[in-house]
Design an enzyme around this catalytic site. Structure first.
Site, short mmCIF file in Angstrom:
data_model
loop_
_atom_site.label_atom_id
_atom_site.label_comp_id
_atom_site.label_asym_id
_atom_site.label_seq_id
_atom_site.Cartn_x
_atom_site.Cartn_y
_atom_site.Cartn_z
N LYS A 1 34.32 15.11 13.37
CA LYS A 1 34.31 16.55 13.10
C LYS A 1 35.75 16.94 12.80
CE LYS A 1 32.58 20.89 14.90
NZ LYS A 1 33.80 21.66 14.75
N LEU B 1 27.85 24.92 12.90
CA LEU B 1 27.04 23.83 13.48
C LEU B 1 26.64 24.20 14.89
CD1 LEU B 1 29.27 20.82 12.44
CD2 LEU B 1 26.81 20.88 12.06
N CYS C 1 64.72 33.35 51.69
CA CYS C 1 65.86 34.06 52.27
C CYS C 1 65.59 35.55 52.43
CB CYS C 1 67.10 33.86 51.40
SG CYS C 1 66.97 34.71 49.82
N1 LIG Z 1 40.36 30.74 19.51
C1 LIG Z 1 39.66 31.66 18.89
O1 LIG Z 1 39.94 32.85 18.97
C2 LIG Z 1 38.50 31.26 18.06
C3 LIG Z 1 37.80 32.21 17.32
C4 LIG Z 1 36.74 31.80 16.55
C5 LIG Z 1 36.38 30.47 16.52
N2 LIG Z 1 37.08 29.55 17.26
C6 LIG Z 1 36.72 28.13 17.27
O2 LIG Z 1 35.94 27.80 16.18
C7 LIG Z 1 34.67 27.33 16.60
C8 LIG Z 1 33.58 27.91 15.77
O3 LIG Z 1 34.01 27.79 14.48
P1 LIG Z 1 33.19 27.29 13.27
O4 LIG Z 1 31.96 28.04 13.14
O5 LIG Z 1 34.16 27.32 12.18
O6 LIG Z 1 32.91 25.88 13.52
P2 LIG Z 1 32.64 24.71 14.48
O7 LIG Z 1 33.89 24.29 15.14
O8 LIG Z 1 31.47 24.98 15.34
O9 LIG Z 1 32.28 23.63 13.39
C9 LIG Z 1 31.45 23.82 12.26
C10 LIG Z 1 32.20 23.46 11.06
O10 LIG Z 1 32.74 22.17 11.18
C11 LIG Z 1 33.06 21.73 9.90
N3 LIG Z 1 33.00 20.26 9.85
C12 LIG Z 1 34.05 19.46 10.14
N4 LIG Z 1 33.73 18.18 9.99
C13 LIG Z 1 32.44 18.14 9.60
C14 LIG Z 1 31.55 17.08 9.29
N5 LIG Z 1 31.93 15.80 9.35
N6 LIG Z 1 30.30 17.39 8.94
C15 LIG Z 1 29.91 18.67 8.87
N7 LIG Z 1 30.70 19.73 9.14
C16 LIG Z 1 31.96 19.46 9.51
C17 LIG Z 1 32.13 22.45 8.98
O11 LIG Z 1 32.93 23.20 8.14
C18 LIG Z 1 31.34 23.39 9.83
O12 LIG Z 1 31.24 24.64 9.24
C19 LIG Z 1 34.52 27.74 18.02
O13 LIG Z 1 33.75 26.82 18.74
C20 LIG Z 1 35.95 27.82 18.50
O14 LIG Z 1 36.32 26.54 19.01
C21 LIG Z 1 38.11 29.93 18.01
ZN LIG Z 2 66.01 33.13 48.28
#
Ligand SMILES: NC(=O)c1ccc[n+]([C@@H]2O[C@H](COP(=O)([O-])OP(=O)(O)OC[C@H]3O[C@@H](n4cnc5c(N)ncnc54)[C@H](O)[C@@H]3O)[C@@H](O)[C@H]2O)c1
Ligand SMILES: [Zn+2]
Length: 669
Positions: free
Chosen positions: A104, A81, A398
């Site tokens: 979400k 998204l 110290c």
């Molecule tokens: N920490 C890390 O190393 C790391 C690595 C990769 C991704 N991420 C996290 O993941 C995010 C990107 O991941 P992403 O592409 O999976 O997704 P996103 O968090 O941008 O969300 C998209 C997903 O949300 C889901 N979703 C949940 N509720 C929904 C609803 N009501 N309607 C529609 N879709 C819904 C869908 O599956 C959709 O694919 C990044 O922003 C980051 O926060 C973290």
């Molecule tokens: Zn000390």
């Protein structure tokens, strides 16, 4: 330009490494916040330069799945998204269109396919084109129908997730793919749904909430063009549905949107649903299709992610303050920022590991926030890459040599802390005395930290006992700046009256690591106020974990402390200086009050209590102090400047007490 391109390549490489750890191993190597920040940086550089790699995370979804699960080609690509952090942008995205405002969900996206009324396949989103077959685990999910009365082809997507309270219980006993405890519910749901064994999955309390119908349920011509209507049909078939509102069209205002979002968030909070934002998408299916897509997302939807408000400032220095345990506590000192009406220029940095992970050095730009609107916290370093070790080799107090200790944190990470080992470190000694005379310990008023420091410098205080013999130095004390006959007499009076004390105060004053007021109170009850009985137990390897509320570490700490000769000497000798109050009447303590067994949270600035004092008072009244407001809270005590918690309590209909009302009720108990 060439530098920028190099930077882009580097970011793509780094982000892909993190994506692999996140999607394939469920063991993220950085926080989501940090990931999102790098992602945004990459996006901006790509826009600036026009240089975009095909493997860039801005163009692709998820990550190539590498598990042993069978791979499946998805009939409809499942994309990510687009996101915003501005609510105004969300509103202008909606325009005049009717839309679904949804939670979400923070889990793993799953597609379910039915034919002839039977579930025939379930798969994950994978990289959006190729997913993984997880059909074997669907019977292990808690609420997915295996057969349904609808016989035509039906394909839907939703999120496999673990409710927050379930996760809190589960995480205590489970480890992720690299042997560490799961950091969040998303990783655990993903790990569970993608595991090979349904038995394992079934123990994880995974639920499925649908958010979109991809195919089917389009029978009714009047409603054929509405996502909302199709979701309603799904609901009637028995599926769990992601909670949402439908926006009223043309007249939907920013306030309406804010209210709907707040209602949704409250619902999520009350029902322990893990979320990481809000999703809006147009209700009309034909209009949605006309919007098209990019490599990464469909243009008919937008995610709204919220964050604690952060403030940019400059880190000026890191101070190291000795603590009673000998640890040197790092504190960030930065250019003053105003947060929620308060000026803030310091925040704890916790330990060496925290500093190293953020690569903090004086001069760098940092983002600070107030976590839970109270405690200043350094969230991010905007100038990473210049880290050099600046741990002081000598104790700032110290001058003794410092030493680095490593320990495992509760979630299994290695944490390094800096220590001064010199037991006679002035400042450490001073901290010991400050603790000893403090309100929760011996409660000797008039012995400020500054006075104690002077007494220490003069050599009058070598051990706690010396406090009770300060009279020997009367003449010298009277010579000191700020001391007259009256203040001297007041001091002696305070010292004398502190001689009449309690079991709890005495144990707290000993400063046994991990043994504070709460545990001392438990010990007081258990040993019926007898210091001798407690001492006997400690010296005879009594298992203190038999007492509810005392864990292994505390039990171990007491044995350790009593194993030290000098501690026992102090413990025994000091008792000769004191008389001990009879324990309060058991019955009085145990009397049922309106607070018995109730969870009570305090918020805002209280006039009569510090945070510790209010919590102790709550416990004395038989209640349980809480730190955040949820539907499990029974009372909220509000002081001045109460904010979010008050609002939430009002929304939840929780009984709210002013500080005065609380005092009145307490005094009537
Ligand atoms: N920490 C890390 O190393 C790391 C690595 C990769 C991704 N991420 C996290 O993941 C995010 C990107 O991941 P992403 O592409 O999976 O997704 P996103 O968090 O941008 O969300 C998209 C997903 O949300 C889901 N979703 C949940 N509720 C929904 C609803 N009501 N309607 C529609 N879709 C819904 C869908 O599956 C959709 O694919 C990044 O922003 C980051 O926060 C973290
Ligand atoms: Zn000390």
């Amino acid at each position: 330009m060439k530098d920028l391109i190099e930077k882009i390549k580097e970011l793509v490489h780094t982000l892909n490494r993190h994506r692999n750890a996140y999607y394939n191993l469920e063991a993220p190597s950085i926080s989501d916040k940090e990931y999102d920040r790098l992602f945004d940086e990459l996006k901006q550089l790509e826009e600036e330069t026009g240089f975009v790699l095909s493997s860039s995370p801005t163009q692709t979804v998820g990550y190539k799945p590498v598990s042993e699960l069978k791979k499946v080609k998805l009939e409809t690509p499942l994309l990510s998204l687009d996101k915003t952090k501005q609510i105004e942008e969300l509103l202008s995205f909606l325009g005049k269109h009717t839309a679904l405002i949804m939670l979400k969900l923070d889990g793993l996206t799953v597609e379910l396919d039915y034919e002839g009324g039977r579930l025939i396949r379930a798969c994950t989103r994978g990289n959006g084109i190729t997913g993984e077959d997880i059909t074997h685990n669907i019977p292990a999910l808690k609420n997915v129908p295996l057969t349904i009365p609808y016989k035509k082809k039906l394909r839907l997507t939703g999120e496999a997730l673990i409710y927050k309270d379930d996760f809190e219980r589960l995480k205590l006993t489970l480890a992720d793919s690299i042997g560490k405890p799961y950091r969040n519910a998303r990783n655990l749901s993903s790990g569970s749904v993608r595991c090979l064994s349904p038995e394992t999955c079934s123990k994880r309390q995974v639920h499925f909430l649908a958010f979109k119908v991809l195919e089917g349920l389009d029978g009714n011509p009047n409603y054929r063009d509405s996502k909302n209507h199709r979701l309603y049909q799904l609901y009637k078939l028995g599926f769990g549905i992601c909670p949402y509102f439908v926006s009223a069209d043309a007249s939907y205002t920013l306030t309406d949107l804010q209210k709907d979002i707040e209602r949704l968030l409250l619902h999520a909070e009350q029902n322990e649903i893990p979320i990481d934002g809000i999703v809006v998408s147009y209700d009309s299916i034909s209009y949605s299709e006309s919007c098209g897509r990019t490599g990464r997302f469909y243009k008919d939807g937008l995610a709204y992610k919220f964050e604690d408000e952060t403030f940019e400032t400059i880190l000026r220095k890191i101070e190291w303050t000795p603590t009673r345990s000998g640890a040197l506590a790092p504190v960030a000192v930065f250019d003053t920022v105003e947060m929620d009406g308060c000026e803030v220029s310091r925040a704890t940095l916790h330990n060496l590991t925290f500093i190293k992970e953020l690569e903090l050095v004086p001069g760098c730009r940092i983002l600070v926030s107030k976590r839970n609107m109270i405690i200043p916290h350094v969230e991010e370093n905007l100038d990473r890459g210049a880290y050099q070790d600046i741990t002081p080799p000598a104790c700032p107090c110290c001058g003794g040599k410092t030493r680095i200790y490593s320990r495992l944190s509760q979630d299994g990470r290695l944490i390094e802390t800096l220590h001064c080992d010199n037991p006679d470190c002035e400042s450490r000694l001073l901290q010991n005395f400050v603790h000893f005379v403090s309100r929760k310990a011996m409660n000797i008023q008039g012995l400020s930290s500054a006075t104690l420091e002077k007494f220490l410098e003069n050599g009058w205080l070598k051990s706690f006992e010396d406090i009770y013999h300060l009279g020997q130095h009367k003449e010298e004390i009277l010579q000191m700046d700020g001391f007259g006959e009256t203040s001297y007499q007041n001091l002696i009076k305070a010292i004398q009256s502190s001689r009449h004390t309690t079991f709890v105060r005495y144990v707290v004053a000993m400063d046994i690591p991990l043994i504070g007021r709460t545990i001392s109170q438990l010990l007081d009850t258990h040993f019926a106020g007898s210091l001798d009985a407690f001492e006997h137990a400690a010296l005879n390897n009594y298992d203190f974990t038999q007492i509810e509320g005392i864990g292994n570490k505390s039990s171990y700490s007491m044995h350790n402390w009593f194993a030290e000769e000098s501690n026992i000497k102090l413990w025994k000798k000091l008792q000769n200086e004191m008389t001990f109050e009879e324990r309060k009447d058991e019955n009085r303590m145990k009397k049922e009050t309106i607070f018995t067994g109730k969870t009570i949270v305090a918020t805002g600035v209280l006039e009569n209590f510090t945070r510790n004092e209010i919590n102790t008072t709550i416990m004395e009244l038989g209640g349980k102090p809480g730190s955040s407001v949820s539907r499990k809270t029974d009372f909220l005590i509000v002081g001045k400047k109460a904010g979010g918690k008050l609002k939430k309590a009002q929304e939840l209909g929780i009984m709210i007490l002013s500080e005065d009302e609380f005092l009145k009720l307490k005094n009537n108990v």
